[in-house]
Design a protein around this motif. Structure first.
Motif, mmCIF file in Angstrom:
data_model
loop_
_atom_site.group_PDB
_atom_site.id
_atom_site.type_symbol
_atom_site.label_atom_id
_atom_site.label_comp_id
_atom_site.label_asym_id
_atom_site.label_seq_id
_atom_site.Cartn_x
_atom_site.Cartn_y
_atom_site.Cartn_z
ATOM 1 N N GLY A 58 -0.151 -10.486 5.630
ATOM 2 C CA GLY A 58 -0.783 -9.640 6.321
ATOM 3 C C GLY A 58 -0.312 -8.289 6.627
ATOM 4 N N ASN A 59 -1.183 -7.449 7.402
ATOM 5 C CA ASN A 59 -0.307 -6.041 7.729
ATOM 6 C C ASN A 59 -0.013 -6.192 9.160
ATOM 7 O OD1 ASN A 59 0.097 -3.460 8.667
ATOM 8 N ND2 ASN A 59 -1.608 -2.655 7.573
ATOM 9 N N PRO A 60 1.110 -6.295 9.475
ATOM 10 C CA PRO A 60 1.368 -6.387 10.939
ATOM 11 C C PRO A 60 0.939 -5.393 12.035
ATOM 12 C CG PRO A 60 3.634 -6.335 9.752
ATOM 13 C CD PRO A 60 2.340 -6.443 8.828
ATOM 14 N N THR A 61 0.914 -3.993 11.403
ATOM 15 C CA THR A 61 0.498 -3.064 12.237
ATOM 16 C C THR A 61 -0.686 -3.097 12.704
ATOM 17 O OG1 THR A 61 1.724 -1.801 10.452
ATOM 18 C CG2 THR A 61 0.637 -0.322 12.145
ATOM 19 N N CYS A 62 -1.801 -3.778 11.863
ATOM 20 C CA CYS A 62 -3.231 -3.934 12.422
ATOM 21 C C CYS A 62 -3.699 -5.290 12.550
ATOM 22 C CB CYS A 62 -4.199 -3.272 11.481
ATOM 23 S SG CYS A 62 -3.985 -4.120 9.880
ATOM 24 N N GLY A 63 -2.740 -6.199 12.116
ATOM 25 C CA GLY A 63 -2.872 -7.711 12.356
ATOM 26 C C GLY A 63 -3.976 -8.348 11.592
ATOM 27 N N ASP A 64 -4.476 -7.408 10.494
ATOM 28 C CA ASP A 64 -5.174 -8.148 9.681
ATOM 29 C C ASP A 64 -4.662 -9.050 8.763
ATOM 30 O OD1 ASP A 64 -7.082 -6.702 10.699
ATOM 31 O OD2 ASP A 64 -7.492 -5.275 9.115
ATOM 32 N N ASN A 65 -5.068 -10.059 8.028
ATOM 33 C CA ASN A 65 -4.438 -11.026 7.125
ATOM 34 C C ASN A 65 -5.452 -11.816 6.221
ATOM 35 O OD1 ASN A 65 -5.167 -13.901 8.019
ATOM 36 N ND2 ASN A 65 -4.932 -12.536 9.936
ATOM 37 N N GLY A 70 -10.180 -9.339 8.647
ATOM 38 C CA GLY A 70 -9.774 -7.894 8.287
ATOM 39 C C GLY A 70 -10.908 -7.182 8.237
ATOM 40 N N CYS A 71 -10.626 -5.607 8.188
ATOM 41 C CA CYS A 71 -11.425 -4.550 8.236
ATOM 42 C C CYS A 71 -12.242 -4.668 7.176
ATOM 43 C CB CYS A 71 -10.840 -3.408 8.349
ATOM 44 S SG CYS A 71 -9.845 -2.946 7.000
ATOM 45 N N ALA A 72 -13.204 -3.797 7.187
ATOM 46 C CA ALA A 72 -14.590 -3.829 6.200
ATOM 47 C C ALA A 72 -13.754 -3.845 4.855
ATOM 48 C CB ALA A 72 -15.494 -3.014 6.491
ATOM 49 N N ILE A 73 -12.828 -2.571 4.613
ATOM 50 C CA ILE A 73 -12.206 -2.402 3.301
ATOM 51 C C ILE A 73 -11.210 -3.300 2.899
ATOM 52 C CG2 ILE A 73 -10.745 -0.667 2.030
ATOM 53 C CD1 ILE A 73 -11.629 1.419 4.151
ATOM 54 N N SER A 74 -10.598 -4.043 3.732
ATOM 55 C CA SER A 74 -9.739 -5.130 3.165
ATOM 56 C C SER A 74 -10.536 -6.324 2.859
ATOM 57 C CB SER A 74 -8.791 -5.570 4.285
ATOM 58 O OG SER A 74 -8.985 -6.071 5.364
ATOM 59 N N THR A 75 -11.555 -6.627 3.540
ATOM 60 C CA THR A 75 -12.337 -7.704 3.271
ATOM 61 C C THR A 75 -13.027 -7.772 1.783
ATOM 62 O OG1 THR A 75 -12.784 -8.338 5.472
ATOM 63 C CG2 THR A 75 -14.407 -9.183 4.056
ATOM 64 N N THR A 125 -6.087 7.523 3.689
ATOM 65 C CA THR A 125 -5.496 6.869 5.085
ATOM 66 C C THR A 125 -5.788 5.385 4.894
ATOM 67 O OG1 THR A 125 -7.693 7.596 6.051
ATOM 68 C CG2 THR A 125 -5.416 9.030 6.507
ATOM 69 N N ARG A 126 -6.718 5.086 4.036
ATOM 70 C CA ARG A 126 -7.180 3.729 4.058
ATOM 71 C C ARG A 126 -6.601 2.894 2.899
ATOM 72 N NH1 ARG A 126 -11.023 2.655 8.044
ATOM 73 N NH2 ARG A 126 -10.210 0.600 7.773
ATOM 74 N N MET A 127 -5.647 3.328 2.284
ATOM 75 C CA MET A 127 -5.409 2.688 0.964
ATOM 76 C C MET A 127 -4.607 1.395 1.246
ATOM 77 S SD MET A 127 -5.365 4.428 -1.581
ATOM 78 C CE MET A 127 -5.946 6.293 -2.053
ATOM 79 N N LYS A 128 -3.745 1.096 2.332
ATOM 80 C CA LYS A 128 -3.196 0.103 2.585
ATOM 81 C C LYS A 128 -4.022 -1.114 3.050
ATOM 82 C CE LYS A 128 1.018 -1.346 4.630
ATOM 83 N NZ LYS A 128 2.261 -0.952 5.477
ATOM 84 N N CYS A 129 -5.095 -0.613 3.609
ATOM 85 C CA CYS A 129 -6.214 -1.767 3.850
ATOM 86 C C CYS A 129 -6.748 -2.251 2.432
ATOM 87 C CB CYS A 129 -7.637 -1.306 4.247
ATOM 88 S SG CYS A 129 -6.887 -0.546 6.075
ATOM 89 N N ALA A 130 -6.864 -1.323 1.444
ATOM 90 C CA ALA A 130 -7.691 -1.663 0.088
ATOM 91 C C ALA A 130 -6.616 -2.578 -0.697
ATOM 92 C CB ALA A 130 -8.071 -0.599 -0.463
ATOM 93 N N LEU A 131 -5.521 -2.327 -0.321
ATOM 94 C CA LEU A 131 -4.312 -2.925 -1.310
ATOM 95 C C LEU A 131 -3.885 -4.340 -0.693
ATOM 96 C CD1 LEU A 131 -2.701 0.284 -2.955
ATOM 97 C CD2 LEU A 131 -4.681 -1.226 -3.809
ATOM 98 N N LEU A 132 -4.088 -4.621 0.407
ATOM 99 C CA LEU A 132 -3.438 -5.677 1.093
ATOM 100 C C LEU A 132 -3.648 -6.924 0.447
ATOM 101 C CD1 LEU A 132 -2.404 -7.283 3.843
ATOM 102 C CD2 LEU A 132 -4.741 -7.167 4.574
ATOM 103 N N GLY A 133 -4.996 -7.328 -0.089
ATOM 104 C CA GLY A 133 -5.246 -8.572 -0.889
ATOM 105 C C GLY A 133 -4.534 -8.581 -2.128
HETATM 106 FE FE1 FES Z 1 -5.709 -3.492 8.751
HETATM 107 FE FE2 FES Z 1 -7.541 -2.421 7.242
HETATM 108 S S1 FES Z 1 -7.137 -1.908 9.441
HETATM 109 S S2 FES Z 1 -6.133 -3.983 6.695
#
Ligand code: FES
Length: 136
Positions: A33-40, A61-66, A102-110
């Motif tokens: 996950g991304n420790p900054t936002c807590g999404d995993n 996760g947020c809409a983009i990461s999911t 600004t939301r690249m990290k969300c999209a690339l988490l998975g």
């Molecule tokens: Fe955390 Fe999108 S806000 S992955």
């Protein structure tokens, strides 16, 4: 024209994600996950003959990461590990219909967690692999 944060593809996949869940007896488990936002995200995969025979994902996760994780499972299901590892960030972003900077990290988490899981599986020589706590 101002770019929308959520494309139609993202909203649709966020509301109705495909391949959501957990595979029992998976050959690869990858969580990170991304420790900054807590999404995993947590992927489980069945591997056979060098291919990802089946894959599911769970996570918060947020809409983009999911949406990106859901789309990614469709992109790699039935494909070789080699193919999955070659998927680039640009390719995934393109499939999502474009993401604001600004939301690249969300999209690339998975994608990043998935690749780390597959790399660990290959390193193990094809043994059951569990990788947890990957930080993206
Ligand atoms: Fe955390 Fe999108 S806000 S992955």
């Amino acid at each position: 024209m101002k770019k929308e944060i959520y494309t139609e593809i993202i909203l649709d996949l966020y509301r109705n994600p495909v391949n959501r869940g957990k595979l029992e007896g998976a050959d690869v488990e990858a969580q990170g996950g991304n420790p900054t936002c807590g999404d995993n995200v947590y992927f489980t995969m069945k591997i056979g003959e060098g291919k990802i025979q089946d894959i599911k994902f769970l996570g918060s996760g947020c809409a983009i990461s999911t949406a990106a994780e859901s789309l990614l499972t469709e992109m790699v299901k039935g494909k070789s590990i080699k193919h999955a590892k070659k998927i680039s960030g640009e390719q995934l972003l393109g499939e999502l219909g474009g993401i604001i900077q600004t939301r690249m990290k969300c999209a690339l988490l998975g994608l990043n967690v998935l690749k780390k899981g597959l790399e660990a599986y290959e390193k193990s020589g094809g043994k059951k692999t569990i990788v947890k706590g990957i930080i993206i």
